[in-house]
Write a protein that holds these residues in place. Structure first.
Motif, PDB file in Angstrom:
ATOM      1  N   GLU A   1     -29.577  37.943  29.186  1.00 57.65           N
ATOM      2  CA  GLU A   1     -30.890  37.339  29.461  1.00 57.65           C
ATOM      3  C   GLU A   1     -30.845  35.811  29.413  1.00 57.65           C
ATOM      4  OE1 GLU A   1     -30.070  38.751  26.479  1.00 57.65           O
ATOM      5  OE2 GLU A   1     -31.528  38.283  24.920  1.00 57.65           O
TER       6      GLU A   1
ATOM      7  N   ARG B   1     -29.966  28.567  33.534  1.00 55.27           N
ATOM      8  CA  ARG B   1     -31.067  28.290  34.466  1.00 55.27           C
ATOM      9  C   ARG B   1     -31.721  26.955  34.168  1.00 55.27           C
ATOM     10  NH1 ARG B   1     -34.261  33.600  36.313  1.00 55.27           N
ATOM     11  NH2 ARG B   1     -32.827  35.234  35.689  1.00 55.27           N
TER      12      ARG B   1
ATOM     13  N   ALA C   1     -33.795  29.012  21.314  1.00 52.50           N
ATOM     14  CA  ALA C   1     -33.866  27.853  22.202  1.00 52.50           C
ATOM     15  C   ALA C   1     -35.003  28.085  23.188  1.00 52.50           C
ATOM     16  CB  ALA C   1     -32.549  27.668  22.944  1.00 52.50           C
TER      17      ALA C   1
ATOM     18  N   LYS D   1     -30.972  31.964  29.445  1.00 47.56           N
ATOM     19  CA  LYS D   1     -31.893  30.989  30.023  1.00 47.56           C
ATOM     20  C   LYS D   1     -31.246  29.613  30.102  1.00 47.56           C
ATOM     21  CE  LYS D   1     -35.787  33.081  30.975  1.00 47.56           C
ATOM     22  NZ  LYS D   1     -37.016  32.999  30.189  1.00 47.56           N
TER      23      LYS D   1
ATOM     24  N   THR E   1     -28.041  31.738  37.404  1.00 46.04           N
ATOM     25  CA  THR E   1     -27.381  32.905  36.802  1.00 46.04           C
ATOM     26  C   THR E   1     -28.163  34.190  37.062  1.00 46.04           C
ATOM     27  OG1 THR E   1     -28.513  32.496  34.704  1.00 46.04           O
ATOM     28  CG2 THR E   1     -26.301  31.570  34.939  1.00 46.04           C
TER      29      THR E   1
ATOM     30  N   CYS F   1     -34.019  45.060  25.486  1.00 45.69           N
ATOM     31  CA  CYS F   1     -32.605  44.794  25.785  1.00 45.69           C
ATOM     32  C   CYS F   1     -32.425  43.518  26.597  1.00 45.69           C
ATOM     33  CB  CYS F   1     -31.994  45.972  26.527  1.00 45.69           C
ATOM     34  SG  CYS F   1     -32.536  46.193  28.245  1.00 45.69           S
ATOM     35  N   GLY F   2     -33.471  43.084  27.272  1.00 44.50           N
ATOM     36  CA  GLY F   2     -33.372  41.823  28.017  1.00 44.50           C
ATOM     37  C   GLY F   2     -32.798  41.940  29.419  1.00 44.50           C
ATOM     38  N   ALA F   3     -32.509  43.158  29.873  1.00 45.41           N
ATOM     39  CA  ALA F   3     -31.977  43.323  31.229  1.00 45.41           C
ATOM     40  C   ALA F   3     -32.958  42.748  32.258  1.00 45.41           C
ATOM     41  CB  ALA F   3     -31.698  44.796  31.520  1.00 45.41           C
TER      42      ALA F   3
ATOM     43  N   VAL G   1     -34.971  40.307  31.936  1.00 48.79           N
ATOM     44  CA  VAL G   1     -34.944  38.840  31.912  1.00 48.79           C
ATOM     45  C   VAL G   1     -33.815  38.324  32.814  1.00 48.79           C
ATOM     46  CG1 VAL G   1     -34.774  36.809  30.427  1.00 48.79           C
ATOM     47  CG2 VAL G   1     -35.832  38.893  29.540  1.00 48.79           C
ATOM     48  N   GLY G   2     -32.677  39.027  32.762  1.00 49.27           N
ATOM     49  CA  GLY G   2     -31.506  38.608  33.540  1.00 49.27           C
ATOM     50  C   GLY G   2     -31.689  38.717  35.036  1.00 49.27           C
TER      51      GLY G   2
ATOM     52  N   GLU H   1     -39.102  36.480  29.166  1.00 49.84           N
ATOM     53  CA  GLU H   1     -38.327  36.031  28.011  1.00 49.84           C
ATOM     54  C   GLU H   1     -38.334  37.138  26.960  1.00 49.84           C
ATOM     55  OE1 GLU H   1     -36.194  34.029  26.970  1.00 49.84           O
ATOM     56  OE2 GLU H   1     -36.811  32.713  25.334  1.00 49.84           O
TER      57      GLU H   1
END
Lengths: 57, 392
Positions: free
Chosen positions: B159, B164, B123, B161, B170, A13-15, A17-18, A26
């Motif tokens: 997420e 940043r 990216a 990037k 962020t 889900c990428g949480a 990463v945030g 990543e």
């Protein structure tokens, strides 16, 4: 120092990463990549909705 | 793929696609990239939104509307029910989408307007020329490409990037993110309302939702504030809820995700760079809703890109118009929601019950939250004192 991602549990889900202060994570398609800037702070492991991450000390 | 565009949009969610569409309609050369191989999938969303906001951008289409709802029901921890947001004229207040189809339809609109679209294209960094952002490094099918552009749009979600890389912080603190799990549950009576279950017993620092999706199914999910996550996880709490309250329910899909609840961040533009949607932390800190905000912001971002192209200036001087316009509209709402969210996190289940009881005898069914809040404040000034600046 790094984190271990249990890819059998991860919902990609990428949480994590945030919230990573080091920008070490990543989300690529269905997996999480961890680079060597990880400081093992553990924030990603704390907030993961399914508990797929564990800090390696 | 060309080697140069006017605008590169990173991320083909609603925010990115509307930005790309707006730019392309004005004749700008646009590339929209999506790192996944399928736009819209996997879903990371409860899929509910208001009718009005949606129709600012696209006409409703049965291909991506899973269900229409009459309004919302807020449930206090003791079960007290507050009906809200019913629409008097049409009887339908909101839609629950099928995001897989919706996101694709929006990307299709961007494509038909003239944008180039590339999927499975990620990216990996920003290009710079004389110290200024001049495009992106991208990876497609394992090969890297340099793609130049005057403006890079970071619509790359929770997420993100792009911000940043461009020098915008962020990063979300645990208290700035709601961490969520959702199941598409079948074999239940989902009702005609979107239900919000409030309280620590369901979802510490967040709420649990049940959004009907038609044909005896519903998105049943919950989000908890990241700072209260760890010992307890959303997935565990959700399993517990379904076992207790929907024992006959059958889970036919699982969704996980993080929702930014930070409120407005300090900066969303830099020279040659704009952030849109979840990447700009524009999701609502109280409801978690982000689709309409992302589309509204995308529209503004597109319009500002057009102006930048006309003037031949891609610096903050021109792009700041985006910042000013979204803060004056979306930003104001986010700040209000943030105040309410910060208070709700501290409130006990007992106090939530008290708030719900204070509305007894008042018909809130046609009111939206901004109308109900002042009534709650009037009835519970002590409990809600820190919100006084919203009403006084």
């Amino acid at each position: 120092m790094s984190v271990n991602v249990n890819r059998y549990k991860c919902g990609y889900c990428g949480a994590c990463v945030g919230v990573c202060p080091a920008g070490a994570l990543e989300l690529v398609e269905t997996w999480i990549e961890v680079n060597d800037t990880c400081t093992s702070c553990g924030i990603c492991a704390k907030i993961c909705p399914v508990g797929a991450l564990a800090v390696i000390k | 793929m060309k080697s140069r565009y006017d605008v590169i949009v990173v991320g083909a969610g609603p925010g990115g696609s509307i930005t790309a569409k707006t730019c392309a309609e004005a004749g700008l050369d646009v590339l929209l990239i999506e790192k996944r191989q399928e736009i819209g999938d996997p879903v990371r969303c409860a899929e509910g939104l208001g009718k009005e906001g949606l129709m600012r951008h696209i006409q409703p289409d049965s291909r991506w509307i899973a269900a229409e709802v009459k309004g919302s029901k807020i449930l206090a921890p003791d079960g007290t029910e507050i009906k809200m947001s019913e629409e008097a004229s049409s009887g339908k207040a909101g839609y629950n989408l099928d995001r897989k189809v919706f996101d694709r339809a929006l990307a299709q609109k961007a494509a038909m307007a003239g944008s180039e679209v590339m999927v499975k294209t990620r990216a990996t960094g920003l290009l710079r020329k004389n110290g200024r952002i001049s495009g992106i490094n991208a990876m497609y099918m394992g090969e890297t490409h340099e793609i130049r552009a005057d403006i890079v749009i970071g619509a790359d979600g929770v997420e993100s990037k792009v911000g940043r890389w461009g020098g915008i912080d962020t990063c979300l603190k645990p208290s700035d993110i709601n961490t969520c799990t959702q199941f598409l549950v079948s074999n239940i009576d989902a009702g005609e309302y979107n239900k919000f279950f409030m309280g620590e017993k369901y979802a510490p620092g967040g709420y649990l939702w049940l959004f009907p999706k038609g044909e005896h199914t519903a998105n049943v999910g919950l989000g908890i504030i990241g700072s209260k996550c760890g010992n307890v996880r959303p997935i565990t709490l959700l399993h517990k809820f379904i076992e207790t309250y929907l024992p006959q329910g059958k889970i036919i899909e699982m969704v996980v995700g993080g929702v930014p609840v930070s409120g407005p961040i300090e900066r969303t533009v830099a020279d040659n760079l704009i952030l849109v949607g979840d990447a700009a932390r524009q999701s609502d800190p109280l409801t978690g809703g982000g689709i309409i905000n992302a589309m509204d912001a995308g529209k503004i971002a597109g319009e500002v890109c057009i102006r930048a192209k006309e003037e031949g200036d891609y610096s903050v001087k021109t792009l700041k118009e985006y910042e000013d316009r979204w803060r004056a509209t979306i930003g104001k709402e986010l700040s209000k929601s943030l105040m309410v969210k910060n208070l709700l996190i501290k409130i006990t289940d007992e106090q939530l019950n008290q708030l719900a009881h204070s509305l007894s005898g008042i018909d809130t069914s046609k009111m939206a939250l901004p109308k109900v809040l002042p009534i709650l404040f009037k009835k519970n000034p002590k409990l809600l004192w820190e919100l006084r600046s919203l009403f006084m």
